[in-house]
Write an enzyme that holds these catalytic residues in place. Structure first.
Site, short mmCIF file in Angstrom:
data_model
loop_
_atom_site.label_atom_id
_atom_site.label_comp_id
_atom_site.label_asym_id
_atom_site.label_seq_id
_atom_site.Cartn_x
_atom_site.Cartn_y
_atom_site.Cartn_z
N HIS A 54 0.83 -1.20 0.00
CA HIS A 54 0.00 0.00 0.00
C HIS A 54 0.87 1.26 0.00
O HIS A 54 2.08 1.19 0.24
CB HIS A 54 -0.96 0.01 1.20
P1 TYD Z 1 -1.99 -4.15 7.70
O1 TYD Z 1 -2.14 -2.73 7.27
O2 TYD Z 1 -2.68 -5.20 6.90
O3 TYD Z 1 -0.47 -4.50 7.81
P2 TYD Z 1 0.63 -4.47 6.64
O4 TYD Z 1 0.35 -3.26 5.81
O5 TYD Z 1 1.92 -4.41 7.37
O6 TYD Z 1 0.52 -5.70 5.84
O7 TYD Z 1 -2.46 -4.21 9.22
C1 TYD Z 1 -2.87 -5.41 9.84
C2 TYD Z 1 -4.09 -5.13 10.70
O8 TYD Z 1 -3.78 -4.24 11.76
C3 TYD Z 1 -5.22 -4.52 9.92
O9 TYD Z 1 -6.44 -5.11 10.37
C4 TYD Z 1 -5.23 -3.06 10.33
C5 TYD Z 1 -4.65 -3.12 11.73
N1 TYD Z 1 -3.88 -1.92 12.11
C6 TYD Z 1 -4.38 -1.05 13.06
O10 TYD Z 1 -5.48 -1.24 13.60
N2 TYD Z 1 -3.65 0.04 13.40
C7 TYD Z 1 -2.45 0.30 12.84
O11 TYD Z 1 -1.80 1.31 13.19
C8 TYD Z 1 -1.94 -0.61 11.84
C9 TYD Z 1 -0.60 -0.36 11.17
C10 TYD Z 1 -2.68 -1.70 11.51
#
Ligand code: TYD
Length: 137
Positions: A54
């Site tokens: 992303h």
């Molecule tokens: P995600 O964005 O999928 O992680 P990455 O981009 O590293 O693959 O995040 C995993 C989960 O955690 C998703 O359900 C969103 C949640 N999350 C939060 O609630 N707060 C945050 O600050 C972050 C980074 C993720």
């Protein structure tokens, strides 16, 4: 949308040490070029997993492996690069327009992320076509 493309950079942070061991400091609006509003860390990553996929509209981030190592693939449309984070003193600054993917996590990897904004699902661009539309110029 601002059409200026910002570039990610790697910052080397000074390591403070004495006979007891080492200490490294990250300070918002000082060594880290933005105010820090959120901290999270990624660890116990399953071997072979690639995550991220992303970019953002406004969030800036600083990534540092405080333990172990991992790689980060970056794409801001004009430039595609892979960065190895393998030191607690090596900090990768990501701009909102950096599409990023983290991979090759070592078993002991703890990837610390400092973010300029609180979590907001609306600030994520998770679709690559949308990313190109927003930042493609
Ligand atoms: P995600 O964005 O999928 O992680 P990455 O981009 O590293 O693959 O995040 C995993 C989960 O955690 C998703 O359900 C969103 C949640 N999350 C939060 O609630 N707060 C945050 O600050 C972050 C980074 C993720």
């Amino acid at each position: 949308m601002d059409s200026v493309v910002n570039y990610s950079e790697i910052i080397e942070i000074e390591e403070l040490g004495d006979e007891r061991g080492l200490l490294t400091v990250l300070e918002g609006n000082k060594s880290i070029p933005f105010g820090i509003n959120r901290i999270f860390y990624i660890y116990n990553t399953i071997t072979g997993v690639r995550r991220g996929f992303h970019a953002h509209y406004k969030t800036r981030q600083a990534l540092v492996c405080v333990s172990g190592n991992c790689k980060v693939y970056l794409d801001n449309i004009k430039r595609k690069t892979d960065v190895l984070l393998d030191s607690p003193t090596k900090v990768l600054i990501l701009e909102p327009n950096d599409w990023h993917e983290m991979y090759d996590f070592s078993a002991d990897c703890v990837l610390l992320v400092l973010a300029s904004h609180l979590y907001d699902a609306e600030d994520y661009i998770r679709d690559y076509e949308k990313f190109k539309e927003v930042y493609g110029g």
